[in-house]
Every structure is written in C-alpha cells, then in structure tokens.
Design a protein around this motif. Structure first.
Motif, short mmCIF file in Angstrom:
data_model
loop_
_atom_site.label_atom_id
_atom_site.label_comp_id
_atom_site.label_asym_id
_atom_site.label_seq_id
_atom_site.Cartn_x
_atom_site.Cartn_y
_atom_site.Cartn_z
N GLY B 355 0.79 -1.22 0.00
CA GLY B 355 0.00 0.00 0.00
C GLY B 355 0.82 1.27 0.00
O GLY B 355 2.00 1.29 0.35
N ILE B 356 0.15 2.32 -0.40
CA ILE B 356 0.77 3.64 -0.32
C ILE B 356 0.21 4.28 0.95
O ILE B 356 -1.00 4.46 1.09
N HIS B 357 1.10 4.58 1.87
CA HIS B 357 0.64 5.09 3.15
C HIS B 357 0.83 6.59 3.27
O HIS B 357 1.68 7.18 2.61
N SER B 358 0.04 7.20 4.12
CA SER B 358 0.16 8.65 4.32
C SER B 358 1.44 8.94 5.09
O SER B 358 2.03 8.06 5.70
N GLU B 359 1.84 10.20 5.05
CA GLU B 359 3.07 10.59 5.76
C GLU B 359 3.00 10.22 7.22
O GLU B 359 3.97 9.74 7.81
N LYS B 360 1.82 10.45 7.80
CA LYS B 360 1.63 10.16 9.22
C LYS B 360 1.78 8.66 9.48
O LYS B 360 2.46 8.23 10.41
N GLN B 361 1.16 7.84 8.59
CA GLN B 361 1.24 6.39 8.77
C GLN B 361 2.69 5.91 8.63
O GLN B 361 3.16 5.10 9.42
N VAL B 362 3.38 6.48 7.62
CA VAL B 362 4.77 6.06 7.40
C VAL B 362 5.61 6.38 8.63
O VAL B 362 6.40 5.56 9.09
N ARG B 363 5.38 7.57 9.17
CA ARG B 363 6.15 7.95 10.35
C ARG B 363 5.90 7.02 11.52
O ARG B 363 6.80 6.57 12.20
N GLU B 364 4.60 6.70 11.73
CA GLU B 364 4.23 5.81 12.83
C GLU B 364 4.84 4.43 12.65
O GLU B 364 5.42 3.86 13.57
N ILE B 365 4.67 3.89 11.43
CA ILE B 365 5.18 2.54 11.17
C ILE B 365 6.69 2.53 11.39
O ILE B 365 7.25 1.66 12.06
N CYS B 366 7.37 3.52 10.80
CA CYS B 366 8.84 3.52 10.84
C CYS B 366 9.37 3.73 12.25
O CYS B 366 10.40 3.16 12.61
N SER B 367 8.67 4.51 13.05
CA SER B 367 9.20 4.67 14.42
C SER B 367 9.05 3.37 15.21
O SER B 367 9.91 3.02 16.02
N LYS B 368 8.00 2.59 14.92
CA LYS B 368 7.89 1.28 15.56
C LYS B 368 9.01 0.36 15.10
O LYS B 368 9.59 -0.40 15.89
N ILE B 369 9.31 0.44 13.79
CA ILE B 369 10.37 -0.40 13.26
C ILE B 369 11.70 -0.03 13.89
O ILE B 369 12.48 -0.90 14.30
N VAL B 370 11.97 1.28 13.98
CA VAL B 370 13.25 1.72 14.56
C VAL B 370 13.36 1.23 16.01
O VAL B 370 14.43 0.80 16.45
N ALA B 371 12.24 1.25 16.73
CA ALA B 371 12.23 0.75 18.10
C ALA B 371 12.57 -0.74 18.13
O ALA B 371 13.36 -1.20 18.95
#
Lengths: 284, 556
Positions: B355-371
C-alpha cells in the motif's frame, strides 16, 4: 534401505524389544518407512543400544506390559498431548489413537529396570512428571526434552473415567501423584496434585541424538538440560552425533555414520553406550 | 523465519484459561440448579466430539444431566474469544472462526431433532469485547444457537484480568479457589461469573431451555440438501486432486518441470502479474549487487536511521515490496506481531507491504520499526544497511517461499479453472458484470450492514445467460475440515434467502466449488458431504467442472 538395516540391527541387539520394533502400522511408518527423516529411527536405535548395554552388564530392562498390548504407543513420545483448537490443523488432528491412550503412553516409561533394590525408568522425549513438578514449584514451563531420559523411580497411571487419569511417581526422595484431565490443552490439564518431593525427580542419565547439530548448539542445549534436570545432581550425558564435530561438553560422545558408509557404522556407538551405561550405574 | 504466526502461543494460553472459566461457570450453574432440585446427575466435560455423516466437530464443553421431569438433557457449548486490538476495528481473520462456529451450531441441529428421550440444546459463550466482532455475527449466532452468553464489556480487557486472577495456579482446584475469591470480592471477573451463572439458571428454570426456531429452520435447509444428495455422493475412493496450486508453484520456482498442461504456465504468468513481489524478489535475488547498490545510495542520502527507514519504506515500486518485508523482519528470528496489532490506523495485512501510506502512517510505522531495530542493537543507518546486506537475501527468499504458498490474493486454482471454463466455450465474468448480488441471508437476519461475498465468479453460456456461480480454492489436507466448514457457511447463506421469517431458495442458479487439492490427498468424506449438504455442487477437476456446466446448460 538404511532404515531397514537399522531396524534389523535394533532387533539383533535388543531381542526383548523385537515385537515392538517389528510392529507395523500407520504410527510406526513415520519411524521406519519414511524418506529423509531418520531421526526417530536413530532414537529408537539408541534405546535398543542402551538396553543391550545394560543387558551386557547383567541388568535386564523390561518392556512395560502396555506396549505388548498396544505396541503403537511405544512409538509415542512421553509428552502429554498439547494440541489446541487455536492452532492450525486442530480439527484434522482427531487422531487414530484415542486421547486417553495418548495420555497413558505419555505417562508410561519405555523401559524399566532395577538395580541394587531401586527402580529406574527410561523415557523418550519427555518426562511429564518432572514437567508437572517443575510447574508446581512455580516455574515457567520448559520445552526442552532430551531424546532419552533415565530417571530414578517408578511411575504408575490409572484411568479413572473417560476424562480423568490418575498418575503417580515414586522415588527414593519422595513421591508425587495427581489427577489429569484427559483433554488437549495448551496448559497442563492438572485437576489436582500432591507431592512430597523436595527437589524434582532425579535424572541419572540423558541421551541426545543429533543428526546434524553443530557443537555450539549441542553444548547450549546440554547446558539447558543440566540446569532443568540436574538441580540436585548432574545426569551423565551422551551425545550421539551424525556429524564429526566433537562436543566435549558431553560426558560421552559417539559418532554414527548416517551414510552407512563404514562397514559397521554403529560399532562406535555400542562401545560408548556401554561406557555410558556403566557411568550411569556407578552414579546411582 | 520471523513470522506473524508467533502470536498463536499467546492465543492458546488465553483460550485455555477462558475454557476453564466457562467450564467453571457451567459447573457452578449446574450445582445451583441441582441444589434447587431442578436437575440431577449433572456433569460437565470438555472437548466433546460430535460426529455424524456430515460432521466431526470438537465442542468446547458438554453438560449433561436429568431434568426434574425425568427427561435427560445435553448442552453442547462453544466459546469464541475476542481479544480486540488498538485500532477499534473488527478482526478480519475472525470471520473464518465465526463461520465455523455457526456451521457447527447448525450441523448439530440434527441431534436436537433426533433424540426423543433427551432435550439437546446448543449454547454459545462470547468472551471479550463484542465490539470487535462483526455485528452480524451476534445476530446470526443468536439465530443459530439456542442460548448465547456474553462475558465481557466494551473497553475491558477481560483476558488480562483473568490471567491476573489465575496467576500462580497450576491445578484446577487452585484455579477454582481463585475464581471463588473473585466472586467473594465481586470484582469484574466475579461479577461476570455470577451474572452468567444466573442467566444460565434462569434459562433452564424460567425459560424451559427455550429453543431457537431459526436454528431448526436453517437445519431443515441443510437436511433437504443432504436428502437430495444421499446416495449420489462423489466416489471418494476414486478421487484424485488436480494440484493446480502445487503445480503452478513448482513451475514458478523450479528450473526443470515436466509440466505438460499448457494452462499451468498461463496460471503462473497470471500469478506473477498479480503478485509483483514474487517477480521483484526473483529479480533482486538474481542481481543482488544491483539491489545492494540501491540500498547503499539510499543510505548515503539519509540523515539518520529514522530517515533511512522511511526512505526504505517508501522506495518506488517494486522495491518497497522487498525493503518493507526485510526491515520488518530483520530484528528478530521470532514472531512478528500481527500487523493489525501494531495499532497504526489504516494499516492492515492487506496493504502493509504494497500500500501507499500517508506521511503520518509512514512515520508511525517507521518509528515502531526503529524501536524494534534498537532491541536488536541496530542503532545507526550503517548498521541497518549492513544488516540488509547480510540477511536481506535470506529474508526475501524465505518470504517468497512462504508467500507463494500462502496469501489470500493468489489464486492459481481459480485462474486455472477460469481459463479451462473459457476454453470450453463459456464466459467467466465478475458478479458485478453479471449483475448478480452475492448477498448471504445473514444480512437479512441481521439488521447490520453485511458486505456481499467476493471471491466468486459468474459463468455465462453462449447466450449470455448466467448458468452457475463458481468458486475455486486449494484445500490443504490439514485444513480440509476447517475450510469446508467456512465455505459451508458461504454456500448455505448464498443459496437461500430469509424473508418474512421464512427461508426459501434465493434463485435456481447452482453454486459450484472447484476443490483443488494435492494429487494424493484423501479428503475426509464427512467434510465434503458437509460442503455439499450446505448447498455447493463440488467438483475436483476442471474436466468434471466443464462436464457439469454442460449438463446444467442443457437443462436450461
């Protein structure tokens, strides 16, 4: 072909187990008639080799009567059935072997013997009594299970009804008994339990069969076994290795030629097994 | 391989505790009514097996006993847990389990009608937050079980409460004591137990164990289908699976194949078209250094690990299909939380990778991944890049292997069946094109909104007339009985309608299930008979399918 030869060898070294080894059914197929999965056959061979080693020392190992009547059960691990409805394949797992029999098989040792007035039991891939006592002491369940376990003591179980089975285990240092619910459960289905055991069930010897484990993994695994099963005394350990990599952490190690290239691929094992059996008896 | 299936272990201990709770409640209720003289010889057991010619189901509990009037009774009970999640949305995976539960409830109706000397009833317990279920399920469940109970409350995590209450207990007797304590304290668990016990007692004493007439009516539909087919079942001993799925996968991934059927490569091509990840994975692995170059360039341009992760996540197609899978798995060899449990609004298992995610979604997903990466001590963008170089290929290969076999969007069996039917002179179109609304009667029983069925196609004859509805699916032997149960629900609800309190045939168009399975698969007879008794015409090969279509066409 390899499995046929292994099977024949089992019978020749442990004639007292001939009937169960020769028994053919859907259940035994995954041991003797499988392609590429030789692990179970090697485990059974180790059991026979152990029996043979004791025999050469004048100690007779006996097959519990259960396996004369129901030889299929000899091929089941000493693990309580734990499949649960949340897991895939559950509905299809309504087995050919009735659940109550699977409980009895889990609670019955594969072989028993006596030495110097004490009883000993040999289990395969699990020791439910130890697991239950371990949980009773407030510990999280463990999943580690040596392929063969020699414990001091004798067990018994009795079917009380379609849903309940009573079990007991008696050894020098105490006894435990309880009632289990005959059901597939993610948790241990213990209805009631009593114990006078101070530590846990004493384990005198463990055998691990490894077709291809590296030495680092084998050593890690041994450490886990010793910490779980060797609280009061360290069991004598034997590694049967399909690989040439040595694992000195084990007290004894035998190499088994999985390719059957040497003329007698198991010769190494019987000598080492005898040494292992002597060490176990000495430690009793 | 790190997988999304690890949550199963958590699910099983939760379910185990809930089973105990329900067992306790049923026993408590029976003790009460025994004490009041309404019941004698009461007994509760678990995991009871109900079998008939079309069933082999395990029921969570069975209560038996004798009523005051001398008649025996049996209460067959099922429990469904709803654990809920942070997004507040129903669990889409749950659809399968609820279908099974409903089919089990209808199938056992045979017993309800059979026993003259015994009153048989079905009970259902819903535990958890029922806001997390599709609301139509609640209505349909009330219509399929004689009595339904709800243990839970909106916004309440009853499972954690239960786990806390039972903590440290090993034996059932100890667990029972803890629950008794809950009742004495009248905490939440205690209130649920008390309330449900009272409800169960009231149903027995005041409502005379009232029956569900809608459940019986649904059974009548099944019974009629069963009678119509009795003696005309498939010849089970002669069945041979077509294994379209296996053959297509082997064609896709093995170099040498003896596949003689020209439709298999065509089906394979369609799969690659529909699952761009598979072709992207094949290309990347074939030219790994080119892929590494892209990653290296991206890393150099990134400011830090968060930025790098976001860049990886949003790489242009098809690369993001690869990078997302890699960075989600790279920190662990164990279970990855189901994506719907990650609580990112709008991100589901269906659009996570593609999927193509919104900027907000990308940020949320990526911060979980970084964690997650931090837990594996991957703290810098260079670390992450090196990790991708070291493990990326393996992860992509594993994912490719896994997803070629699983995944709801891939349907080689259906693609193949379509092509075979078209080659035989029929037209296969979407339901929309055929103006066929695949609504199930559950939308008519429930007042809630129910989406029509998808995954079905319409078959038209030469005159453009719709002659059948087709579904094609691969059935693995381990999951055969469950799949048949799920599809049984679809069949019955599709074929019949509910209007003015009565069920009747919705139309006269046969619904056909093409069962694809491994060549040596021996399906359990009861499972196939259930599928047929719930309305499907079942075929196991496209030859059979085409022959069946011709015979339907001729009678029109």
């Amino acid at each position: 072909m390899y499995l046929d030869r292994l099977r024949a060898l089992c019978i020749s070294i442990a004639p007292n187990l001939r009937a169960v080894i020769e028994h053919d059914s859907l259940v035994t197929a995954s041991t003797w008639n499988t392609v590429g999965e030789t692990g179970k056959a090697v485990e059974l061979y180790s059991l026979c080799s152990l029996s043979s080693a004791f025999s050469s020392m004048g100690i007779t190992t006996h097959l519990p009567n259960l396996y004369n009547d129901k030889p299929d059960l000899f091929y089941l691990r000493n693990i309580l059935p734990r499949h649960h409805g949340a897991q895939a394949g559950h509905a299809a797992a309504i087995n050919s072997i009735p659940l109550v029999d699977r409980f009895v098989a889990a609670l019955t040792p594969k072989l028993v013997f006596e030495n110097a007035g004490l009883q000993y039991s040999i289990f395969r891939e699990g020791l439910p009594f130890h697991l239950i006592e371990h949980a009773n002491q407030g510990n999280a369940e463990y999943l580690d299970r040596p392929d063969v376990i020699i414990s001091e003591g004798a067990s018994a179980c009795k079917i009380l009804s379609a849903e309940k089975i009573e079990f007991s285990y008696r050894c020098e240092s105490g006894q435990c008994n309880g009632i289990l619910r005959i059901k597939n459960d993610a948790g241990l289905p213990i209805i009631s339990y009593d114990t006078t055991l101070k530590e846990n069930i004493p384990v005198m010897g463990i055998i691990e069969c490894s077709v291809s484990k590296g030495d680092i993994r084998a050593e890690e695994q041994l450490k886990r076994y010793l910490s779980l099963l060797g609280k009061s005394r360290a069991p004598v350990s034997l590694l049967i290795n399909g690989r040439q990599k040595k694992c000195p952490a084990y007290d004894f190690e035998a190499y088994i030629d999985m390719g059957f290239e040497k003329p007698d691929p198991i010769a190494d094992l019987s000598v080492t097994m005898r040494a292992f059996a002597e060490a176990v008896i000495k430690s009793l | 391989m790190a997988s999304h299936m690890g949550v199963q272990t958590l699910a099983t201990s939760r379910n185990s505790q809930v089973e105990f709770l329900v067992h306790y409640i049923i026993e408590r209720a029976l003790k009460k009514v025994t004490g009041m003289g309404h019941v004698a010889d009461a007994h509760v057991s678990s995991q009871e097996h109900y079998s008939s010619e079309i069933a082999s189901d395990v029921w969570d509990h069975l209560a038996t006993g004798v009523q005051k009037n001398g008649r025996k009774f049996q209460w067959w009970c099922q429990t469904t847990c709803y654990k809920g999640n942070g997004t507040g949305m129903p669990e889409p995976n749950k659809t399968y389990e609820v279908r099974e539960t409903l089919v089990e409830g209808i199938t056992i109706r045979d017993l309800v009608n059979q026993k003259d000397d015994c009153d048989v009833r079905t009970l259902h317990f819903t535990v958890g937050d029922s806001n997390y279920t599709y609301q139509w399920f609640l209505s349909l469940k009330s219509a399929s079980y004689d009595k339904s109970f709800y243990i839970g409350k909106g916004g309440l995590d009853v499972f954690t409460l239960l786990a806390n209450a039972l903590q440290g207990t090993v034996t059932e007797s100890a667990k029972a004591e803890k629950l008794e304590q809950c009742i004495r304290e009248m905490n939440e668990i205690g209130s649920f137990i008390s309330h449900t016990t009272d409800e169960l007692c009231a149903w027995l004493i005041n409502e005379g164990m009232s029956k569900s007439h809608l459940a019986d009516s649904q059974w009548q539909l099944v019974n009629k289908e069963y009678q119509d087919h009795a003696g005309k079942w498939p010849e089970f001993s002669k069945l041979k699976g077509s294994d379209i799925k296996g053959r297509t996968n082997r064609f896709l991934f093995n170099a040498d194949t003896q596949e003689a059927d020209a439709l298999i490569p065509k089906a394979a091509a369609k799969i690659l078209e529909k699952k761009p990840f598979l072709s992207a994975a094949l290309s990347a692995v074939a030219d790994w250094s080119a892929f590494e170059e892209k990653i290296r360039t991206l890393c150099d341009a990134a400011t830090d690990i968060e930025d790098f992760t976001r860049k990886l996540w949003t790489m242009p197609a098809p690369y993001h299909l690869l990078t997302r899978r890699v960075i989600l798995r790279i920190h662990t060899g164990d279970a990855i939380a189901y994506v719907q449990d990650r609580d990112v609004q709008g991100v589901s298992e269906h659009n996570l990778y593609a999927g193509i995610h919104s900027e907000k979604q990308v940020r949320e997903i990526c911060s979980k991944i970084v964690a997650d990466l931090a837990t594996a001590k991957i703290l810098s963008k260079q670390h992450l890049r090196d990790g991708i170089f070291a493990h990326g290929k393996k992860i992509i290969n594993q994912a490719r292997w896994f997803e070629a076999k699983n995944g709801t969007e891939l349907k080689p069996s259906f693609e193949y069946a379509e092509m075979a039917v078209q080659a035989a002179g029929f037209k296969v179109v979407t339901l929309a094109a055929a103006k066929f609304k695949a609504i199930g009667y559950h939308s008519e029983i429930a007042s809630e909104n129910v989406r029509p069925y998808t995954n079905l196609k319409a078959i038209l004859n030469k005159d453009g007339k719709i002659i059948a509805i087709l579904k094609a699916k691969f059935f693995r032997i381990q999951e055969f009985p469950r799949r048949c149960k799920e599809e049984a629900f679809v069949g019955l609800t599709l074929k019949y309608k509910y209007e003015n309190g009565v069920f009747s045939a919705r139309h006269d168009i046969p619904i056909i299930m093409f069962v694809d399975m491994a060549e040596d698969c021996s399906p359990p007879e009861y499972a196939v008979k259930r599928l047929i008794s719930f309305g499907w015409d079942v075929v196991f090969s496209t030859k059979e399918l085409v022959a069946h279509l011709h015979s339907i066409d001729q009678t029109k």
